[in-house]
Design a protein around this motif. Sequence first.
Motif, mmCIF file in Angstrom:
data_model
loop_
_atom_site.group_PDB
_atom_site.id
_atom_site.type_symbol
_atom_site.label_atom_id
_atom_site.label_comp_id
_atom_site.label_asym_id
_atom_site.label_seq_id
_atom_site.Cartn_x
_atom_site.Cartn_y
_atom_site.Cartn_z
ATOM 1 N N THR A 2 0.830 -1.343 -0.001
ATOM 2 C CA THR A 2 0.114 -0.058 -0.028
ATOM 3 C C THR A 2 0.904 1.429 -0.026
ATOM 4 N N ARG A 3 0.316 2.373 -0.548
ATOM 5 C CA ARG A 3 1.016 3.714 -0.545
ATOM 6 C C ARG A 3 0.319 4.534 0.481
ATOM 7 N N ARG A 4 1.344 5.220 1.309
ATOM 8 C CA ARG A 4 0.844 6.137 2.320
ATOM 9 C C ARG A 4 0.783 7.471 1.672
ATOM 10 N N ASN A 5 -0.383 8.254 2.081
ATOM 11 C CA ASN A 5 -0.336 9.383 1.646
ATOM 12 C C ASN A 5 0.402 10.394 2.288
ATOM 13 N N LYS A 6 1.324 11.364 1.462
ATOM 14 C CA LYS A 6 2.234 11.888 2.238
ATOM 15 C C LYS A 6 2.031 13.451 1.956
ATOM 16 N N ARG A 7 0.774 13.633 2.760
ATOM 17 C CA ARG A 7 0.266 15.135 2.800
ATOM 18 C C ARG A 7 0.995 15.931 3.834
ATOM 19 N N GLN A 8 1.405 17.141 3.644
ATOM 20 C CA GLN A 8 2.014 17.989 4.563
ATOM 21 C C GLN A 8 0.931 18.489 5.540
ATOM 22 N N PRO A 9 1.284 18.510 6.767
ATOM 23 C CA PRO A 9 0.078 18.825 7.736
ATOM 24 C C PRO A 9 0.181 20.506 7.810
ATOM 25 N N ASN A 10 -1.191 20.989 7.970
ATOM 26 C CA ASN A 10 -1.278 22.354 7.904
ATOM 27 C C ASN A 10 -0.834 22.926 9.381
ATOM 28 N N VAL A 11 -0.035 24.038 9.313
ATOM 29 C CA VAL A 11 0.392 24.589 10.539
ATOM 30 C C VAL A 11 -0.100 26.371 10.363
ATOM 31 N N HIS A 12 -0.444 26.871 11.333
ATOM 32 C CA HIS A 12 -0.760 28.273 11.392
ATOM 33 C C HIS A 12 0.538 29.386 11.433
ATOM 34 N N ILE A 13 1.722 28.887 11.482
ATOM 35 C CA ILE A 13 2.807 29.870 11.709
ATOM 36 C C ILE A 13 3.627 29.591 10.256
ATOM 37 N N LYS A 14 4.538 30.382 9.732
ATOM 38 C CA LYS A 14 5.301 30.024 8.796
ATOM 39 C C LYS A 14 6.788 31.193 8.982
ATOM 40 N N ARG A 15 7.897 30.722 8.388
ATOM 41 C CA ARG A 15 8.957 31.319 8.700
ATOM 42 C C ARG A 15 8.831 32.950 8.458
ATOM 43 N N GLY A 16 9.305 33.530 9.291
ATOM 44 C CA GLY A 16 9.346 35.202 9.415
ATOM 45 C C GLY A 16 8.137 35.745 10.072
ATOM 46 N N SER A 32 8.750 36.913 23.145
ATOM 47 C CA SER A 32 8.428 36.544 21.571
ATOM 48 C C SER A 32 9.568 36.766 20.890
ATOM 49 N N GLY A 33 9.154 36.189 19.576
ATOM 50 C CA GLY A 33 10.595 36.098 18.757
ATOM 51 C C GLY A 33 10.124 36.025 16.994
ATOM 52 N N LYS A 34 11.122 36.004 16.352
ATOM 53 C CA LYS A 34 10.663 35.610 15.031
ATOM 54 C C LYS A 34 11.000 34.156 14.835
ATOM 55 N N VAL A 35 10.254 33.700 13.863
ATOM 56 C CA VAL A 35 10.165 32.382 13.478
ATOM 57 C C VAL A 35 11.370 32.141 12.258
ATOM 58 N N MET A 36 12.530 31.077 12.668
ATOM 59 C CA MET A 36 13.584 31.080 11.825
ATOM 60 C C MET A 36 13.262 29.899 11.034
ATOM 61 N N LYS A 37 12.814 28.707 11.614
ATOM 62 C CA LYS A 37 12.512 27.707 10.874
ATOM 63 C C LYS A 37 11.252 26.813 11.122
ATOM 64 N N VAL A 38 10.615 26.307 10.374
ATOM 65 C CA VAL A 38 9.289 25.203 10.723
ATOM 66 C C VAL A 38 9.312 23.814 10.422
ATOM 67 N N PHE A 39 9.162 22.974 11.270
ATOM 68 C CA PHE A 39 9.164 21.686 10.923
ATOM 69 C C PHE A 39 7.776 21.171 11.206
ATOM 70 N N PRO A 40 6.820 21.245 9.752
ATOM 71 C CA PRO A 40 5.497 20.875 10.081
ATOM 72 C C PRO A 40 5.103 19.336 10.291
ATOM 73 N N GLU A 41 6.001 18.418 9.784
ATOM 74 C CA GLU A 41 5.847 16.981 9.927
ATOM 75 C C GLU A 41 6.182 16.510 11.552
ATOM 76 N N LYS A 42 7.036 17.505 12.198
ATOM 77 C CA LYS A 42 7.151 17.135 13.698
ATOM 78 C C LYS A 42 6.083 18.165 14.491
ATOM 79 N N GLY A 43 5.884 19.019 13.956
ATOM 80 C CA GLY A 43 4.892 19.962 14.803
ATOM 81 C C GLY A 43 5.565 20.987 15.384
ATOM 82 N N ARG A 44 7.015 21.250 15.316
ATOM 83 C CA ARG A 44 7.736 22.132 15.880
ATOM 84 C C ARG A 44 8.360 23.198 15.155
ATOM 85 N N ALA A 45 8.968 24.080 15.583
ATOM 86 C CA ALA A 45 9.457 25.489 15.043
ATOM 87 C C ALA A 45 10.788 25.779 16.089
#
Length: 95
Positions: A2-16, A32-45
């Motif tokens: 079977t093939r897995r669906n490799k869909r990117q999870p939606n996140v409410h923040i992005k770089r910058g 507070s601070g500026k987002v430098m990098k987002v890891f949507p698959e892990k749910g972390r930034a």
Amino acid sequence: MTRRNKRQPNVHIKRGDIVVAISGDDAAGGKSGKVMKVFPEKGRAIVEGLNFVKKHMRKTQDNPEGGIVEKEGTIAISNLRVIEAAKEKPGRKEA
């Protein structure tokens, strides 16, 4: 097979984006601070100025001192709230 669906999870923040911590150790000071990098698959930034971790560095040619270095670690996206969204680049004008 079977093939897995490799869909990117939606996140409410992005770089910058400028974000503030709403939970955890950094939330008490309202940091507070500026987002430098987002890891949507892990749910972390990685956010500039939040969640510092200590990393032991070996002596190298680039870092002859070695020792303990403080750097930003990842923080869960669910613990962040957007204050100011990143400015989008202007798109093409429609004629």
